[in-house]
Design a protein around this motif. Structure first.
Motif, PDB file in Angstrom:
ATOM      1  N   SER A 159       1.270   6.513 -12.467  1.00  0.00           N
ATOM      2  CA  SER A 159       1.711   7.891 -12.717  1.00  0.00           C
ATOM      3  C   SER A 159       3.152   8.090 -12.275  1.00  0.00           C
ATOM      4  CB  SER A 159       0.804   8.872 -11.974  1.00  0.00           C
ATOM      5  OG  SER A 159       0.985   8.738 -10.571  1.00  0.00           O
ATOM      6  N   THR A 160       3.745   9.181 -12.730  1.00  0.00           N
ATOM      7  CA  THR A 160       5.121   9.514 -12.339  1.00  0.00           C
ATOM      8  C   THR A 160       5.236   9.662 -10.841  1.00  0.00           C
ATOM      9  OG1 THR A 160       5.471  10.654 -14.451  1.00  0.00           O
ATOM     10  CG2 THR A 160       6.977  11.190 -12.650  1.00  0.00           C
ATOM     11  N   GLU A 161       4.270  10.311 -10.231  1.00  0.00           N
ATOM     12  CA  GLU A 161       4.300  10.521  -8.783  1.00  0.00           C
ATOM     13  C   GLU A 161       4.213   9.187  -8.040  1.00  0.00           C
ATOM     14  OE1 GLU A 161       4.604  12.135  -5.133  1.00  0.00           O
ATOM     15  OE2 GLU A 161       4.937  13.126  -7.070  1.00  0.00           O
ATOM     16  N   ALA A 162       3.363   8.283  -8.503  1.00  0.00           N
ATOM     17  CA  ALA A 162       3.220   6.981  -7.842  1.00  0.00           C
ATOM     18  C   ALA A 162       4.507   6.166  -7.949  1.00  0.00           C
ATOM     19  CB  ALA A 162       2.054   6.216  -8.449  1.00  0.00           C
ATOM     20  N   CYS A 163       5.127   6.179  -9.116  1.00  0.00           N
ATOM     21  CA  CYS A 163       6.359   5.400  -9.308  1.00  0.00           C
ATOM     22  C   CYS A 163       7.507   5.957  -8.470  1.00  0.00           C
ATOM     23  CB  CYS A 163       6.741   5.384 -10.782  1.00  0.00           C
ATOM     24  SG  CYS A 163       5.595   4.421 -11.832  1.00  0.00           S
ATOM     25  N   LYS A 164       7.450   7.251  -8.162  1.00  0.00           N
ATOM     26  CA  LYS A 164       8.496   7.858  -7.336  1.00  0.00           C
ATOM     27  C   LYS A 164       8.238   7.665  -5.845  1.00  0.00           C
ATOM     28  CE  LYS A 164      10.049  11.518 -10.483  1.00  0.00           C
ATOM     29  NZ  LYS A 164      10.152  12.982 -10.684  1.00  0.00           N
ATOM     30  N   SER A 165       6.961   7.703  -5.444  1.00  0.00           N
ATOM     31  CA  SER A 165       6.646   7.670  -4.014  1.00  0.00           C
ATOM     32  C   SER A 165       6.324   6.274  -3.501  1.00  0.00           C
ATOM     33  CB  SER A 165       5.462   8.598  -3.720  1.00  0.00           C
ATOM     34  OG  SER A 165       4.315   8.198  -4.462  1.00  0.00           O
ATOM     35  N   GLY A 166       5.866   5.365  -4.366  1.00  0.00           N
ATOM     36  CA  GLY A 166       5.572   4.008  -3.942  1.00  0.00           C
ATOM     37  C   GLY A 166       4.144   3.587  -4.251  1.00  0.00           C
ATOM     38  N   MET A 167       3.911   2.285  -4.181  1.00  0.00           N
ATOM     39  CA  MET A 167       2.630   1.695  -4.555  1.00  0.00           C
ATOM     40  C   MET A 167       1.674   1.628  -3.368  1.00  0.00           C
ATOM     41  SD  MET A 167       2.976   0.725  -7.835  1.00  0.00           S
ATOM     42  CE  MET A 167       3.797   2.339  -8.014  1.00  0.00           C
ATOM     43  N   PRO A 168       0.367   1.703  -3.621  1.00  0.00           N
ATOM     44  CA  PRO A 168      -0.603   1.388  -2.563  1.00  0.00           C
ATOM     45  C   PRO A 168      -0.594  -0.112  -2.291  1.00  0.00           C
ATOM     46  CG  PRO A 168      -1.726   1.753  -4.646  1.00  0.00           C
ATOM     47  CD  PRO A 168      -0.285   2.087  -4.885  1.00  0.00           C
ATOM     48  N   THR A 169      -1.254  -0.539  -1.236  1.00  0.00           N
ATOM     49  CA  THR A 169      -1.353  -1.965  -0.938  1.00  0.00           C
ATOM     50  C   THR A 169      -2.542  -2.571  -1.668  1.00  0.00           C
ATOM     51  OG1 THR A 169      -2.768  -1.639   0.985  1.00  0.00           O
ATOM     52  CG2 THR A 169      -0.380  -1.550   1.350  1.00  0.00           C
ATOM     53  N   VAL A 170      -2.588  -3.892  -1.700  1.00  0.00           N
ATOM     54  CA  VAL A 170      -3.724  -4.581  -2.319  1.00  0.00           C
ATOM     55  C   VAL A 170      -5.016  -4.226  -1.589  1.00  0.00           C
ATOM     56  CG1 VAL A 170      -4.760  -6.846  -2.723  1.00  0.00           C
ATOM     57  CG2 VAL A 170      -2.345  -6.478  -3.243  1.00  0.00           C
ATOM     58  N   SER A 171      -4.971  -4.195  -0.269  1.00  0.00           N
ATOM     59  CA  SER A 171      -6.171  -3.864   0.515  1.00  0.00           C
ATOM     60  C   SER A 171      -6.648  -2.449   0.224  1.00  0.00           C
ATOM     61  CB  SER A 171      -5.880  -4.024   2.002  1.00  0.00           C
ATOM     62  OG  SER A 171      -5.593  -5.369   2.316  1.00  0.00           O
ATOM     63  N   GLN A 172      -5.732  -1.519   0.062  1.00  0.00           N
ATOM     64  CA  GLN A 172      -6.122  -0.136  -0.245  1.00  0.00           C
ATOM     65  C   GLN A 172      -6.801  -0.046  -1.600  1.00  0.00           C
ATOM     66  OE1 GLN A 172      -2.290   1.763   0.241  1.00  0.00           O
ATOM     67  NE2 GLN A 172      -2.734   2.405   2.344  1.00  0.00           N
ATOM     68  N   ILE A 173      -6.348  -0.806  -2.573  1.00  0.00           N
ATOM     69  CA  ILE A 173      -6.990  -0.786  -3.891  1.00  0.00           C
ATOM     70  C   ILE A 173      -8.391  -1.391  -3.810  1.00  0.00           C
ATOM     71  CG2 ILE A 173      -6.811  -1.537  -6.286  1.00  0.00           C
ATOM     72  CD1 ILE A 173      -3.809  -1.664  -5.954  1.00  0.00           C
ATOM     73  N   ILE A 174      -8.530  -2.464  -3.039  1.00  0.00           N
ATOM     74  CA  ILE A 174      -9.846  -3.077  -2.879  1.00  0.00           C
ATOM     75  C   ILE A 174     -10.834  -2.086  -2.274  1.00  0.00           C
ATOM     76  CG2 ILE A 174     -11.114  -4.851  -1.573  1.00  0.00           C
ATOM     77  CD1 ILE A 174      -8.751  -6.706  -1.966  1.00  0.00           C
ATOM     78  N   GLN A 175     -10.366  -1.203  -1.421  1.00  0.00           N
ATOM     79  CA  GLN A 175     -11.231  -0.240  -0.743  1.00  0.00           C
ATOM     80  C   GLN A 175     -11.546   0.995  -1.580  1.00  0.00           C
ATOM     81  OE1 GLN A 175      -9.083   0.519   2.866  1.00  0.00           O
ATOM     82  NE2 GLN A 175      -9.336  -1.572   3.640  1.00  0.00           N
ATOM     83  N   THR A 176     -11.011   1.092  -2.790  1.00  0.00           N
ATOM     84  CA  THR A 176     -11.298   2.255  -3.631  1.00  0.00           C
ATOM     85  C   THR A 176     -12.730   2.206  -4.149  1.00  0.00           C
ATOM     86  OG1 THR A 176     -10.488   1.117  -5.623  1.00  0.00           O
ATOM     87  CG2 THR A 176      -8.886   2.433  -4.353  1.00  0.00           C
TER      88      THR A 176
END
Length: 511
Positions: A377-394
């Motif tokens: 999203s636009t907000e994510a590209c402006k604020s930064g990416m989550p980490t790999v570990s954070q995505i695994i925990q979704t």
């Protein structure tokens, strides 16, 4: 074993093939029987890195014939045999050819194709890369005769400086392997010794999430790698319903049978891919090359392949996109962004046409939308990416059962780990410098565009009139004040010559 001792003449190993080329037709000139078009080509955003090429319509026609295999309807103007030297026709054709160049250079797949590079930059792409690869592979086989070439696999990949061959080990005659020969790239920051140590480490690694590397050999300028060949193909082959040995432009240019994955497949494949990324990051390795063609699918399991690309300095396929977002400035954030790009392709059956993406209304699964929104999203590209570990925990991936529950590790010697860390920092620094340069260029372009807009010109005209009126009023006030002073006492008046009459006051002072 180094199979190549010296760099091959006529080759520029440090050229980044992923840097976009833009082309603008500056003028045309009529010769005796044809018209030539003068094209200004620029690499990247620097105006200094530009040159001219001269092309006839027949050259455009040859380029278009080479690209027809992709199945994309490109807007090349039609041929005309009568009246093709008329001034109005040439002007109209020039506009049509410019539209054609824009369509080709802005397409994410066509812009990297060798015919396009040769058309726009003949000096840097004159070498016969297939012939060079054949020479180097032949040299290698003379020093290690247990390998045998079965057939070259032409144009199955998009990289210009990477060629593939189907080979076999004579000691295991039934097994088919994939040999790839590739130039080292501009992001190669490991010393030759550390590179060889890293490749040896990868070749000895056994992991359910990484494709095995059977053999590797590196030199000052290139690398040769052998790994098992999968007839099942890559994840992109699986999504597009195509055969892995076909021409990549034909396979992926305009696929007719692409099919999104089921939610269960998205969850399982996504979790396996994330585990592969986590394994590399925990070992101190950097990837940056995650996309659907670098994920092999076999018997319901996904494995990352070409994980050595980062070590070899080969630029990422998504680098032109990543450089637009200054918050995506580390190797992990690049891998996460690439994972979001891949997750979108699994959910839609095709890659996103552009990024950022804010509309995910066609996806019925909210858990998939949530992860995509956190990355693309636009907000994510402006604020930064989550980490790999954070995505695994979704919610999408947290409870996915894995067949291999034990946590794999890459045991890296401390000295090599420091070398990998230093190389990663230099790679990130080059990326950040390019992002800064692009950001400055975009700001300058916006300012110039705003300055030249019709609205801005009108605003400047109104402001100029106001200043003119204000200046006129101030001058009239000054004249009135002088006249009042002249009519006062003699002590305060300037001396005048009696024989010379005082000139009348001026109504408007000169500007």
């Amino acid at each position: 074993m180094a199979f190549l001792a010296k760099p091959t003449p006529g080759r520029l190993p440090l050229l980044d093939d992923t840097v976009p080329l833009t082309a603008s037709i500056e003028a045309s000139q009529n010769l005796q029987s044809h018209t030539e078009y003068i094209i200004r080509v620029r690499r990247g955003v620097s105006s200094e890195n530009s040159w001219q090429v001269i092309r006839r319509y027949s050259d455009f026609d040859v380029l278009n014939n080479n690209l027809m295999v992709c199945g994309i309807n490109l807007p090349l103007p039609p041929k005309k045999l009568i009246g093709n030297m008329d001034r109005e026709f040439i002007a109209e054709r020039q506009r049509g050819l410019q539209a054609y160049l824009d369509a080709v250079t802005q397409h994410p797949l066509l812009c990297a194709a060798l015919p396009v590079k040769k058309f726009l930059d003949p000096n840097n792409y004159a070498a016969n890369y297939t012939e060079i690869a054949l020479q180097q592979v032949s040299m290698f086989f003379r020093s290690d005769p247990k390998w045998e070439v079965l057939e070259p696999l032409r144009d199955i990949g998009w990289r210009i400086r990477k060629k593939y061959f189907l080979v076999k080990n004579k000691e295991q005659a039934k097994e088919r392997c994939l040999l790839s020969w590739v130039d080292l790239g501009p992001d190669k920051f490991l010393s030759d010794k550390d590179l060889q140590s890293s490749m040896k480490l990868l070749a000895g690694l056994s992991s359910p999430y990484l494709c095995p590397l059977l053999f590797s050999s590196t030199s000052e300028s290139s690398a040769l790698l052998i790994r098992p060949f999968s007839e099942a193909g890559s994840l992109r082959d699986h999504v597009c319903k195509v055969k892995p040995r076909e021409n990549y432009l034909k396979k992926y240019g305009n696929p007719k049978k692409f099919q999104p994955l089921e939610l269960s497949q998205i969850r399982l494949y996504g979790r396996q891919i994330l585990e592969g990324l986590r394994l590399l990051h925990d070992g101190g390795f950097f990837f940056g090359h995650l996309h659907a063609s670098n994920v092999m699918v076999e018997q319901g399991a996904c494995r990352l392949t070409d994980v050595e690309n980062g070590l070899l300095g080969v630029p990422s396929a998504l680098r032109p996109v990543v450089t637009r977002f200054r918050k995506i400035n580390t190797t992990e954030s690049m891998d996460v962004f690439c994972f979001g790009h891949l997750l979108y392709e699994m959910a839609y059956g095709r890659p996103p046409e552009s990024v950022p993406v804010d509309d995910f209304s066609d996806i019925p699964h909210l858990s998939v939308v949530s992860v995509l929104r956190s990355i693309l999203s636009t907000e994510a590209c402006k604020s930064g990416m989550p980490t790999v570990s954070q995505i695994i925990q979704t919610l999408l991936f947290a409870d996915v059962p894995l067949q291999h529950s034990e946590k794999a590790q890459i045991r890296v010697p401390s000295r090599l780990k420091e070398a990998l860390k230093a190389a990663k920092e230099r790679l990130e620094k080059r990326l950040q410098e390019e992002q800064k340069m692009l950001h400055q260029h975009r700001r300058l372009t916006r300012a110039q565009s705003h300055h030249g807009s019709e609205e801005e010109r009108k605003r400047r005209k109104i402001l100029a009139r106001k200043k003119c009126k204000q200046s006129t009023c101030e001058n009239e006030d000054d004249v009135s004040l002088r006249n009042n002073n002249n009519s006062g006492s003699g002590a305060s008046s300037p001396p005048t010559c009696p024989s010379s009459p005082t000139p009348p006051p001026t109504e408007h002072a000169p500007f």
